[in-house]
Design a protein around this motif. Sequence first.
Motif, PDB file in Angstrom:
ATOM      1  N   HIS A 149       0.835  -1.209   0.000  1.00  0.00           N
ATOM      2  CA  HIS A 149       0.000   0.000   0.000  1.00  0.00           C
ATOM      3  C   HIS A 149       0.869   1.259   0.000  1.00  0.00           C
ATOM      4  N   PHE A 150       1.895   1.268   0.824  1.00  0.00           N
ATOM      5  CA  PHE A 150       2.747   2.450   0.932  1.00  0.00           C
ATOM      6  C   PHE A 150       3.563   2.664  -0.341  1.00  0.00           C
ATOM      7  N   VAL A 151       4.088   1.582  -0.901  1.00  0.00           N
ATOM      8  CA  VAL A 151       4.890   1.685  -2.120  1.00  0.00           C
ATOM      9  C   VAL A 151       4.032   2.206  -3.269  1.00  0.00           C
ATOM     10  N   GLU A 152       2.792   1.746  -3.331  1.00  0.00           N
ATOM     11  CA  GLU A 152       1.900   2.149  -4.417  1.00  0.00           C
ATOM     12  C   GLU A 152       1.364   3.566  -4.264  1.00  0.00           C
ATOM     13  N   THR A 153       1.264   4.065  -3.036  1.00  0.00           N
ATOM     14  CA  THR A 153       0.581   5.343  -2.835  1.00  0.00           C
ATOM     15  C   THR A 153       1.472   6.508  -2.425  1.00  0.00           C
ATOM     16  N   ILE A 154       2.688   6.248  -1.997  1.00  0.00           N
ATOM     17  CA  ILE A 154       3.536   7.350  -1.540  1.00  0.00           C
ATOM     18  C   ILE A 154       3.914   8.242  -2.724  1.00  0.00           C
ATOM     19  N   GLN A 155       3.835   9.525  -2.510  1.00  0.00           N
ATOM     20  CA  GLN A 155       4.213  10.488  -3.537  1.00  0.00           C
ATOM     21  C   GLN A 155       5.730  10.615  -3.579  1.00  0.00           C
ATOM     22  N   ASP A 156       6.248  11.124  -4.696  1.00  0.00           N
ATOM     23  CA  ASP A 156       7.696  11.276  -4.848  1.00  0.00           C
ATOM     24  C   ASP A 156       8.299  12.166  -3.768  1.00  0.00           C
TER      25      ASP A 156
END
Length: 66
Positions: A18-25
């Motif tokens: 979830h974090f890898v897919e949703t974290i912004q740059d």
Amino acid sequence: MSQEKFMSGKEFRARFAHFVETIQDDGLVYFGNADLNVLDVKDQGCNQQGQAMVQVIFNELYEVKA
């Protein structure tokens, strides 16, 4: 090394996907209490049971006070 120090690939994906897919740059990730940084990530090949192993090496950040 004891088994509780390992995480299966399935558990790793479940906990971090979830974090890898949703974290912004420009998002921020910290480790521990923000006192660790990632020193290196290494492919350690396979263990005797044929399981792939990846090692994440952390470096502790601390200040020496005299």
